[in-house]
Design an enzyme around this catalytic site. Sequence first.
Site, PDB file in Angstrom:
ATOM      1  N   SER A  76       1.114  -1.324  -0.470  1.00 51.31           N
ATOM      2  CA  SER A  76      -0.233   0.462  -0.345  1.00 51.31           C
ATOM      3  C   SER A  76       0.649   1.359  -0.148  1.00 51.31           C
ATOM      4  O   SER A  76       2.459   1.332   0.060  1.00 51.31           O
ATOM      5  CB  SER A  76      -0.982  -0.091   0.978  1.00 51.31           C
ATOM      6  OG  SER A  76      -0.453  -0.209   2.252  1.00 51.31           O
ATOM      7  N   ASP A  77      -0.035   2.493  -0.375  1.00 52.96           N
ATOM      8  CA  ASP A  77       1.040   3.644  -0.422  1.00 52.96           C
ATOM      9  C   ASP A  77      -0.100   4.713   0.055  1.00 52.96           C
ATOM     10  O   ASP A  77      -1.174   4.507  -0.047  1.00 52.96           O
ATOM     11  CB  ASP A  77       1.825   4.303  -1.700  1.00 52.96           C
ATOM     12  CG  ASP A  77       2.428   5.143  -1.981  1.00 52.96           C
ATOM     13  OD1 ASP A  77       3.225   4.994  -1.248  1.00 52.96           O
ATOM     14  OD2 ASP A  77       1.720   6.371  -1.898  1.00 52.96           O
ATOM     15  N   THR A  78      -0.045   5.575   0.471  1.00 46.42           N
ATOM     16  CA  THR A  78      -0.646   7.050   1.288  1.00 46.42           C
ATOM     17  C   THR A  78       0.005   8.270   0.595  1.00 46.42           C
ATOM     18  O   THR A  78       1.575   8.510   0.636  1.00 46.42           O
ATOM     19  CB  THR A  78      -1.089   7.058   2.758  1.00 46.42           C
ATOM     20  OG1 THR A  78      -1.805   5.497   2.662  1.00 46.42           O
ATOM     21  CG2 THR A  78      -1.425   8.300   2.745  1.00 46.42           C
ATOM     22  N   SER A 113      -3.578   3.210  -1.635  1.00 45.70           N
ATOM     23  CA  SER A 113      -4.043   3.036  -2.233  1.00 45.70           C
ATOM     24  C   SER A 113      -3.374   1.570  -1.613  1.00 45.70           C
ATOM     25  O   SER A 113      -2.638   1.405  -0.946  1.00 45.70           O
ATOM     26  CB  SER A 113      -3.649   2.804  -3.386  1.00 45.70           C
ATOM     27  OG  SER A 113      -4.287   3.626  -4.592  1.00 45.70           O
TER      28      SER A 113
END
Length: 197
Positions: A76-78, A113
């Site tokens: 995931s990535d923010t 995501s």
Amino acid sequence: MLNEKLKNHHIILASGSPRRQEFFRNLNLDFEIRLKPVKEEYPNRLTHFEISNYLAQLKALPFKEELNPNDILITSDTIVWHNNKALGKPHDENEAFSILKSLSDETHEVITSVCFTTHTFEKTLHAITKVAFKSLTDKEIKYYIKTAKPFDKAGAYGIQDWIGQIGVTKLEGSYFNVMGLPIHLVYKTLNDIAEAE
């Protein structure tokens, strides 16, 4: 509950974030933490959730050759999206100060995501939360940076930290998404994967 459904699967969480790891523990899931270094760069043409989608998928790439048939890899990535640009993690106190100053008395978006990768498919989802800050004084910003050292956080803040408690005036969307994982989407997707078999 979900753990029982996924008993034939092996979940790999590719994140060093203590907050994301805590979310998985709270779901009572058995999982392994597996980390591989990835250079978090993306093409300039990407905007908004395209950036976090791309980076979440990028983080899955180094694992693809080693996934077993029962593995579910989660990456995931923010990002924080404000004034049509992505705000990443600050490199130093000055950058953290200028980021927080720009968020003061404004509304921004936090986009996370999550990419689910198995032996046979890849699915990427994202969540968007709108966050409004009060007008932050320079003194408040400096105090927060000194005490919390938010250099591992996109947008230079954690909503669960002091600055979130005193500064956030309005929230539209998932609170947990701002913490780094839209856990409702993770739960639903893992449930869907388990029930599809």
